[in-house]
Design a protein around this motif. Structure first.
Motif, PDB file in Angstrom:
ATOM      1  N   MET A   1       0.829  -1.197   0.000  1.00 14.96           N
ATOM      2  CA  MET A   1       0.000   0.000   0.000  1.00 14.96           C
ATOM      3  C   MET A   1       0.868   1.254   0.000  1.00 14.96           C
ATOM      4  O   MET A   1       1.937   1.273   0.626  1.00 14.96           O
ATOM      5  CB  MET A   1      -0.927   0.015   1.220  1.00 14.96           C
ATOM      6  N   ALA A   2       0.424   2.293  -0.693  1.00 14.08           N
ATOM      7  CA  ALA A   2       1.102   3.593  -0.692  1.00 14.08           C
ATOM      8  C   ALA A   2       0.122   4.652  -0.205  1.00 14.08           C
ATOM      9  O   ALA A   2      -1.051   4.652  -0.604  1.00 14.08           O
ATOM     10  CB  ALA A   2       1.609   3.948  -2.079  1.00 14.08           C
ATOM     11  N   LEU A   3       0.581   5.537   0.649  1.00 17.90           N
ATOM     12  CA  LEU A   3      -0.241   6.604   1.231  1.00 17.90           C
ATOM     13  C   LEU A   3       0.460   7.930   0.997  1.00 17.90           C
ATOM     14  O   LEU A   3       1.633   8.086   1.348  1.00 17.90           O
ATOM     15  CB  LEU A   3      -0.425   6.363   2.733  1.00 17.90           C
ATOM     16  N   ARG A   4      -0.257   8.893   0.418  1.00 16.52           N
ATOM     17  CA  ARG A   4       0.381  10.164   0.114  1.00 16.52           C
ATOM     18  C   ARG A   4      -0.603  11.319   0.261  1.00 16.52           C
ATOM     19  O   ARG A   4      -1.823  11.121   0.257  1.00 16.52           O
ATOM     20  CB  ARG A   4       0.940  10.164  -1.317  1.00 16.52           C
ATOM     21  N   ILE A   5      -0.033  12.523   0.355  1.00 18.82           N
ATOM     22  CA  ILE A   5      -0.776  13.771   0.201  1.00 18.82           C
ATOM     23  C   ILE A   5      -0.197  14.491  -1.004  1.00 18.82           C
ATOM     24  O   ILE A   5       1.022  14.651  -1.118  1.00 18.82           O
ATOM     25  CB  ILE A   5      -0.683  14.668   1.448  1.00 18.82           C
ATOM     26  N   ARG A   6      -1.086  14.915  -1.896  1.00 23.94           N
ATOM     27  CA  ARG A   6      -0.664  15.652  -3.084  1.00 23.94           C
ATOM     28  C   ARG A   6      -1.092  17.109  -2.968  1.00 23.94           C
ATOM     29  O   ARG A   6      -2.244  17.403  -2.607  1.00 23.94           O
ATOM     30  CB  ARG A   6      -1.257  15.041  -4.347  1.00 23.94           C
ATOM     31  N   SER A   7      -0.169  18.001  -3.264  1.00 24.16           N
ATOM     32  CA  SER A   7      -0.470  19.422  -3.372  1.00 24.16           C
ATOM     33  C   SER A   7      -0.486  19.789  -4.852  1.00 24.16           C
ATOM     34  O   SER A   7       0.445  19.472  -5.585  1.00 24.16           O
ATOM     35  CB  SER A   7       0.591  20.252  -2.635  1.00 24.16           C
ATOM     36  N   VAL A   8      -1.580  20.448  -5.278  1.00 25.79           N
ATOM     37  CA  VAL A   8      -1.731  20.857  -6.676  1.00 25.79           C
ATOM     38  C   VAL A   8      -1.633  22.369  -6.748  1.00 25.79           C
ATOM     39  O   VAL A   8      -2.494  23.086  -6.216  1.00 25.79           O
ATOM     40  CB  VAL A   8      -3.074  20.381  -7.260  1.00 25.79           C
TER      41      VAL A   8
END
Length: 316
Positions: A60-67
């Motif tokens: 599993m991969a967990l991330r926060i993306r900022s656009v």
């Protein structure tokens, strides 16, 4: 949940503008509804895991993306199934009001068994991040709608950094063979190669320094399974040759190609043999120029894509 199906192409930095210009031209000359260049995005992804990589080990991969430093998106991706040179995985996304994980949202995700007790939640740290510019095109072909992106930037972690320089073709609707057909159109004009290494794998590779290979099938009498195995070994060694900047990896590259040739129909085997002859000719050149010379060959990418298309058609 969505199933994300994408085809990733590695491209050396000196050819990235050629790829972008080619995609711009396709959109400029097209009268097809829905085919267009989209605004360029500035993306930052922070990936989280425990110190002992509990999430990675569970697939599993967990991330926060900022656009564009404005919107925040929390994403979970699962390992999914192998698609022979393509990426297929489960994906969940939620918009956040701030740059902070909200683990309560994970109740919507069928977590892998080792992660279900959530004991890992308080041990999360940011293990690596990616910062890159993304150019975006919506592409429509006869039977396929796709999003094509061109990413350029860096993966960084306490253990080092790695370049991001790639194209991704993501299926939005229609026939997935259209991804290969359009990728072949690109590969005939711009030197690209198929990649099976995700940005997340680039990040974990910085820490562990290991190249991840596919598992060899137990049933070695099944030629299709063997072909899929040797195809992915070929792709892994090719990418590793550029990651490690090690021309010596040409030997296992060519070995995996020779093993793959034994498992293919005659037409594809012939293409692979011709490509191997081209590679052999490159070996007589100045060794310091070898990687650059190999990266300039459009034949590498086109053969990778033709074999990958055939394998996926047989398997699925």
């Amino acid at each position: 949940m969505a199933i994300e199906l994408e085809l990733k192409l590695m491209v050396q930095s000196e050819y990235l503008k050629s790829a972008s210009d080619f995609l711009d031209e396709i959109c400029t000359l097209s009268n097809t509804d829905g085919q267009s260049r989209q605004p360029t995005l500035a993306l930052m992804n922070a990936y989280f895991d425990t110190e002992d990589a509990s999430l990675m080990k569970a697939g599993m991969a967990l991330r926060i993306r900022s656009v564009n430093s404005e919107r925040y998106i929390q994403t979970v991706k699962t390992r999914g199934s192998s698609r022979i040179g393509m990426h297929a995985r489960g994906e969940w996304e939620w918009f956040l009001t701030k740059d902070q994980l909200d683990l309560s949202l994970l109740t919507e995700v069928p977590l892998p068994e080792p992660l279900q007790d959530m004991s890992w939640a308080n041990a999360l740290i940011e293990v690596y991040r990616t910062d890159f510019e993304r150019q975006v095109w919506n592409i429509v072909t006869q039977e396929t709608k796709m999003e094509v992106v061109c990413d350029r930037g860096l993966v960084t972690s306490p253990y080092g950094k790695d370049a991001i320089c790639e194209l991704e073709l993501e299926l939005k609707s229609g026939n997935e063979a259209g991804l290969y057909d359009f990728a072949l159109n690109i590969a005939e004009h711009v030197p690209v190669q198929v990649s099976v290494v995700s940005k997340a794998q680039k990040g974990t590779r910085l820490k562990y320094g290991k190249i991840k290979f596919p598992k060899k099938p137990l049933n070695t009498s099944n030629e299709l399974e063997l072909a899929a195995y040797w195809y992915e070994v070929w792709l892994v060694y090719w990418e590793a040759m550029y990651f490690m900047k090690d021309e010596a990896l040409m030997q296992p590259v060519r070995h995996s190609m020779s093993q793959l040739t034994l498992c293919l129909p005659s037409e594809l085997a012939y293409l692979l043999e011709c490509l191997d002859n081209e590679l052999e000719q490159c070996l007589v050149e100045d060794e310091s120029m070898l990687l650059g010379l190999l990266a300039s060959m459009t034949s590498v990418g086109t053969v990778m894509l033709r074999v990958g298309k055939w394998l996926n058609r047989q398997a699925f």
